[in-house]
Design an enzyme around this catalytic site. Structure first.
Site, PDB file in Angstrom:
ATOM      1  CD  GLU A  51      13.530  33.320 -11.130  1.00 28.87           C
ATOM      2  OE1 GLU A  51      14.328  34.265 -11.290  1.00 28.87           O
ATOM      3  OE2 GLU A  51      12.392  33.465 -10.628  1.00 28.87           O
TER       4      GLU A  51
ATOM      5  CE  LYS B 159      10.469  34.980  -7.677  1.00 24.26           C
ATOM      6  NZ  LYS B 159      10.837  35.279  -9.088  1.00 24.26           N
TER       7      LYS B 159
ATOM      8  CB  CYS C  62      14.758  35.462  -8.329  1.00 28.75           C
ATOM      9  SG  CYS C  62      15.524  36.777  -9.293  1.00 28.75           S
TER      10      CYS C  62
HETATM   11  N1  LIG Z   1      13.020  36.778 -11.288  1.00 28.18           N
HETATM   12  C1  LIG Z   1      13.002  37.672 -10.339  1.00 28.18           C
HETATM   13  O1  LIG Z   1      12.446  37.483  -9.272  1.00 28.18           O
HETATM   14  C2  LIG Z   1      13.726  38.945 -10.654  1.00 28.18           C
HETATM   15  C3  LIG Z   1      13.983  39.802  -9.432  1.00 28.18           C
HETATM   16  C4  LIG Z   1      14.646  41.070  -9.797  1.00 28.18           C
HETATM   17  O2  LIG Z   1      15.127  41.269 -10.883  1.00 28.18           O
HETATM   18  C5  LIG Z   1      14.724  42.088  -8.761  1.00 28.18           C
HETATM   19  O3  LIG Z   1      15.190  43.197  -9.081  1.00 28.18           O
HETATM   20  O4  LIG Z   1      14.315  41.857  -7.630  1.00 28.18           O
END
Ligand SMILES: NC(=O)CCC(=O)C(=O)O
Length: 280
Positions: free
Chosen positions: A44, A113, A154
């Site tokens: 990411e 996303k 993520c």
């Molecule tokens: N960049 C993200 O989306 C981080 C996601 C994350 O750290 C989580 O705990 O969920």
């Protein structure tokens, strides 16, 4: 379809110099292909530091400078390249966007996303992607000559329904470019991947930026590949690395046959549905 192929996950050391991030990524894609990888995954926000104050500064149109480099790297090395994500500007809005390229260098998927990372853990971490980013609205699946692949970015990994829908669409591999942090990473990062893998009897791969203790957002690292049994089969530490895993689709079929949860699901009692059902 082939039964086995090599996957590489690049845990890139991301700096504030975009040109360095791009050339490093390109070099490591070449290294991964040299080890026989057919599918390569970047992290990411691989071209920019991760943070709401950076997104507009590093944002690009697609196609643009970063996706041009990805396209060339995919073609030069004859790999499917899951290009992590970059901050994308489109129509005055910013998105956190993953582009995927085929071995001919053509874009085969664009995933924005869909679940923005908005959390607030007092005294630990507050992060609000929605202050600067807009969410995407599409599920994202692509075909390779090996298997179908579902893509999330993520925080998307926290949503079990998304993974279940991807599995139902026929995905055997789910990839999540991601950048967990030092608060949630230690407990949640691997657990979520193993959960998505086990729930759906799929391979799951994550690619994180390498940890940089001097960054405003310190990534957990530990890019990982999990098999359909729920075992971790490859895992990086915190530092820059390329991790490899051999994806074995016969093994996946065996696990699904031995524990046949798909045919045992009580669709008469419950269901996960998609507003996009029927689309790829
Ligand atoms: N960049 C993200 O989306 C981080 C996601 C994350 O750290 C989580 O705990 O969920």
């Amino acid at each position: 379809m082939f039964c086995k192929f090599r996957l590489a996950v690049i845990q890139l050391q991301v700096s504030s110099v975009k040109a360095d991030n791009l050339s490093r990524a390109r070099r490591l894609v070449k290294e991964a292909a040299g080890q026989g990888s057919k599918v390569v995954v970047l992290p990411e926000c691989f071209n920019s530091p991760y943070g709401t104050n950076f997104f507009s500064r590093y944002a690009e149109k697609i196609p643009g400078e970063s996706t041009q480099v990805l396209s060339e790297a995919a073609k030069e090395n004859q790999v499917y390249l899951v290009g992590g994500s970059i901050p994308e500007e489109d129509g005055g809005k910013l998105f956190n966007t993953c582009t995927v390229f085929g071995p001919d260098g053509e874009v085969i998927l664009k995933h924005r996303k869909i679940h923005l990372f908005d959390i607030d853990i007092p005294g630990k971490i507050r992060f609000q992607e929605s202050e600067t980013l807009s969410a995407g609205n599409s599920l994202s699946v692509f075909d390779t000559s090996f298997c179908k692949v579902g893509v999330g970015i993520c925080y998307d990994m926290r949503f079990a329904e998304l993974a279940q829908l991807y599995s139902r669409k026929g995905c055997q591999l789910l990839v999540y470019p991601g950048a967990f942090n030092m608060t949630t990473g230690p407990t949640h990062w691997e657990l979520l991947q193993r959960a998505r893998a086990l729930d759906n009897q799929v391979y799951v791969a994550t690619a994180s930026p390498a940890r940089d203790e001097t960054a405003s957002y310190v990534a957990w690292g530990h890019s990982t590949v999990v098999n359909p049994w729920g075992d971790v089969i490859s895992k990086a530490g915190p530092e820059e690395a390329v991790v490899y895993a051999d994806i074995d689709l016969q093994y996946l079929a065996d696990v699904r046959q031995q524990i046949p949860i798909t045919s045992q699901r009580r669709n008469d009692l419950y269901a996960v549905t998609s507003a996009q059902e029927g689309s790829s």
